[in-house]
Design a protein around this motif. Structure first.
Motif, short mmCIF file in Angstrom:
data_model
loop_
_atom_site.label_atom_id
_atom_site.label_comp_id
_atom_site.label_asym_id
_atom_site.label_seq_id
_atom_site.Cartn_x
_atom_site.Cartn_y
_atom_site.Cartn_z
N SER A 26 0.86 -1.19 0.00
CA SER A 26 0.00 0.00 0.00
C SER A 26 0.89 1.24 0.00
N ASP A 27 0.30 2.38 -0.35
CA ASP A 27 1.08 3.62 -0.38
C ASP A 27 0.15 4.83 -0.29
N HIS A 28 0.57 5.84 0.45
CA HIS A 28 -0.17 7.10 0.53
C HIS A 28 0.71 8.29 0.17
N GLU A 29 1.89 8.02 -0.40
CA GLU A 29 2.86 9.07 -0.67
C GLU A 29 3.03 9.37 -2.17
N SER A 30 2.16 8.85 -3.01
CA SER A 30 2.28 9.07 -4.46
C SER A 30 1.96 10.53 -4.80
N ARG A 31 2.84 11.16 -5.60
CA ARG A 31 2.76 12.60 -5.81
C ARG A 31 2.59 13.02 -7.26
N VAL B 106 -0.63 5.78 -11.43
CA VAL B 106 -1.03 4.83 -12.47
C VAL B 106 -0.14 3.60 -12.45
N GLU B 107 1.17 3.81 -12.36
CA GLU B 107 2.10 2.68 -12.35
C GLU B 107 1.86 1.79 -11.14
N LYS B 108 1.63 2.40 -9.97
CA LYS B 108 1.42 1.61 -8.76
C LYS B 108 0.09 0.86 -8.80
N LEU B 109 -0.96 1.49 -9.32
CA LEU B 109 -2.24 0.80 -9.45
C LEU B 109 -2.11 -0.41 -10.37
N ILE C 246 -3.62 2.15 -3.35
CA ILE C 246 -3.31 3.57 -3.21
C ILE C 246 -4.33 4.23 -2.29
N TYR C 247 -3.84 4.91 -1.26
CA TYR C 247 -4.70 5.71 -0.39
C TYR C 247 -4.67 7.16 -0.90
N ILE C 248 -5.81 7.67 -1.34
CA ILE C 248 -5.90 9.08 -1.69
C ILE C 248 -5.80 9.89 -0.42
N ALA D 160 -10.21 0.71 -11.75
CA ALA D 160 -9.28 0.28 -10.70
C ALA D 160 -10.05 0.04 -9.39
N SER D 161 -9.77 -1.08 -8.77
CA SER D 161 -10.44 -1.43 -7.52
C SER D 161 -9.54 -1.26 -6.30
N ASN D 162 -8.28 -0.91 -6.53
CA ASN D 162 -7.30 -0.83 -5.43
C ASN D 162 -7.05 0.61 -5.01
N ILE D 163 -8.13 1.29 -4.61
CA ILE D 163 -8.07 2.68 -4.15
C ILE D 163 -8.87 2.80 -2.86
N ALA D 164 -8.28 3.42 -1.85
CA ALA D 164 -8.98 3.75 -0.61
C ALA D 164 -8.58 5.18 -0.22
N MET D 165 -8.78 5.57 1.02
CA MET D 165 -8.54 6.96 1.42
C MET D 165 -7.91 7.04 2.80
N CYS D 166 -7.17 8.13 3.01
CA CYS D 166 -6.62 8.41 4.35
C CYS D 166 -6.42 9.91 4.50
N THR D 167 -6.21 10.32 5.76
CA THR D 167 -5.90 11.73 6.03
C THR D 167 -4.46 11.92 6.48
N ASP D 168 -3.85 10.91 7.07
CA ASP D 168 -2.45 10.95 7.49
C ASP D 168 -2.24 11.94 8.63
#
Length: 587
Positions: A227-232, A238-241, A247-249, A271-279
């Motif tokens: 998982s990752d929440h640091e994609s910028r 796209v590559e990670k998905l 990917i956490y938005i 894409a089904s591999n997307i969730a969310m976070c606030t960090d």
């Protein structure tokens, strides 16, 4: 203890529902539809849903209590997949109060901030203080205490053995963001061991992988972190998905990436591999802009259809953490949900947690407090200091030297630069416009004098700014135009047990006290938020421009040795990519 017999009987129609939300617009996260329905609740679960056809429900739900849901939307309880309570600057019970009022009913926390200060004691406190609250708080065990050993000093050190022991705590679902991605990719003993500990325990290994792709991405995934929440960038997401990474938005007080996430979604709409976070969300920011509901709102603003954005914030998070009966409004699921008036605003009106109404018209209906008292000992342990310790000393008596600088960028990263400076009597006392002195003083009993370097693009025009909120080792950072004010700001924080401080000409201009580990205060965000906002106003007036949305976080990442490309610690300057120390002065 609830059993399924009553819930099933109510679904059959043999007995009454406890509560029915009548005529509401139901957001169905399974099908990404919105339609009118009656929602039946028995005990702590949804029992039956009656969809409307031709203005009438499919079947009548007999009930004890009815709530008129007409004109409102019903959405599942939001699930924040990655958040640091410490960044909200309040204790877990105060955090839960704030979240439930904003529709978040599950939060997956990473207590690595307090872990870096107080070690296992701090992590155990956060777990214990988070239990029995109306928000289900799940814990991931810190993997990076410190983030990168050898280049910084924290208040503790966690290796595979320490992580394995902490995984035994209740409500633990994984190992927290594995930020030493270089160590994972290169398979050094510590990080490979920590990741394997998670795999052996059958828990999730949560990721942190900024600006990485190609073979590095493949190696990180192959190691067992996904998982990752640091994609910028769009290309990075796209590559990670495509590689199968979740990917956490993220929309935090410092980093906002809903816009690029929406662009990536448009390229990969299935894409089904997307969730969310606030960090990291500060108390004043949460007061004004919300919590996870802010992330949903921003995604809708950027063009992601509302039911899909809500799915990312609910069902996908539940699936990630094995919460098989949460994340949707459907028969058999736990009745965590909110009523909102507008999908565009995502302003939460009423909230149910575990089948009971806990927020009505935005106001709490019950007292929320932890049975565990806050940790109150002073964790700011500085060496004996004086003003001269904050002076930048040169390797020559007189002349010019070339100094390696850390330059802040607009997206929260840093760049390595150089500047030629004048030396007089062995010290550098003046800097060109746009440059500041920056120091890090160990506060965990290192008994080491401050390391002093040079920072560009922070914007401070006068005085000094100091903080003990300095990810992730949380030593004391002081940035300023002169050594006297930097020293005075450091002393002010030592006296109060940590927090944020602005000083000019030796006089405190603004200060926020955070006496719990130098990171938190036992106050509701309604009290702490205005104090942070006042601090921000003063910071802006003194020129701070990094983190304009929330200047109180402006210096918090200067020491974060896992965000490219150069950082400063209590030991010196660090090249993030090589994890090696950088000479301050060019030869």
């Amino acid at each position: 203890m609830y059993t399924r017999k009553q819930i099933t009987a109510a679904a059959r129609g043999d007995i009454r529902m406890d509560t029915v939300i009548e005529g509401v617009q139901l957001v169905n996260v399974f099908t990404a539809e919105i339609y009118q329905a009656d929602i039946g609740i028995k005990e702590n679960r949804f029992s039956a849903i009656a969809r409307y056809e031709n203005g009438q429900p499919d079947f009548k739900l007999e009930r004890e209590t009815v709530v008129d849901g007409r004109g409102k939307y019903a959405i599942p309880g939001l699930i924040d997949c990655h958040v640091h309570i410490e960044s909200t600057m309040v204790t877990p019970d105060m955090f839960a109060r704030a979240l439930i009022q904003r529709g978040t009913t599950v939060a997956v926390i990473d207590p690595h901030e307090i872990g870096n200060v107080l070690g296992a004691e701090g992590v155990q406190y956060m777990v214990e203080a988070s239990r029995g609250l109306p928000v289900q708080i799940l814990t991931t065990i810190p993997s990076c205490v410190p983030a990168v050993p050898g280049v910084e000093t924290a208040g503790a050190e966690f290796g595979p053995a320490e992580v394995a022991e902490l995984l035994k705590l209740p409500d633990v679902v994984g190992i927290a963001e594995i930020m030493d991605y270089i160590g994972v990719i290169q398979q050094n003993d510590r990080m490979a061991g920590i990741v394997q500990t998670g795999l052996d325990a059958g828990v999730l290994n949560e990721g942190h992988l900024p600006r990485a792709g190609g073979r590095d991405l493949a190696a990180y995934l192959a190691a067992g972190v996904n998982s990752d929440h640091e994609s910028r960038t769009v290309e990075e997401i796209v590559e990670k998905l495509r590689a199968g990474m979740l990917i956490y938005i993220r929309e935090s007080s410092v980093s906002q990436f809903a816009d690029i996430a929406a662009q990536a979604w448009r390229q990969l709409p299935y894409a089904s591999n997307i969730a969310m976070c606030t960090d990291d969300v500060e108390p004043n920011d949460m007061l004004h802009n919300g919590q996870l509901n802010r992330v949903v709102r921003r995604c809708i603003e950027e063009g992601i259809p509302a039911p899909l954005a809500i799915r990312f914030a609910t069902l996908h998070g539940a699936q990630r953490f094995g919460l098989h009966d949460r994340g949707a409004i459907a028969p058999g699921y736990i009745a965590d949900f909110s009523l909102i008036e507008s999908l565009e605003s995502m302003k939460v009106e009423d909230v149910w947690s575990d089948g009971r109404m806990v927020v009505k018209s935005g106001e709490l209906l019950e007292t929320i407090e932890s049975a565990v008292p806050p940790l109150t000992k002073n964790t700011v342990k500085l060496p004996e200091l004086n003003t001269s310790d904050f002076v930048l000393k040169a390797p020559i008596e007189n002349g010019k030297v070339t100094v390696t600088t850390m330059e802040m960028t607009k997206i929260g990263t840093t760049a390595r630069g150089t500047v030629e400076l004048d030396v007089k009597d062995g010290v550098i006392s003046e800097l060109p416009e746009g440059y500041l002195f920056a120091s890090v003083t160990g506060r965990h009993g290192q008994n080491r004098k401050p390391f002093v370097g040079v920072l560009k693009n922070a914007g401070l025009r006068e005085g000094a700014y100091a903080t003990t909120v300095a990810h992730d080792s949380h030593n004391l950072v002081s940035v300023g135009t002169n050594a006297a004010d930097m020293y005075a700001a450091s002393q002010a924080l030592e006296a109060t047990g940590g927090g944020l401080c602005l000083i000019k000409d030796g006089i405190v201009q603004a200060q926020v006290d955070l006496p719990i580990a130098g990171l938190m205060a036992a106050e509701p965000i309604e009290q702490l938020g205005p104090k942070v906002e006042k601090f921000n106003e003063v910071a802006r007036s003194m020129g701070v421009q990094v983190g304009r949305r929330s200047p109180s976080m402006a210096l918090s990442s200067l020491t974060l040795t896992v965000i490219p490309e150069i950082r400063i610690t209590d030991i010196g300057l660090v090249d993030v990519h090589t994890q090696q120390m950088i000479p301050l002065f060019a030869e």
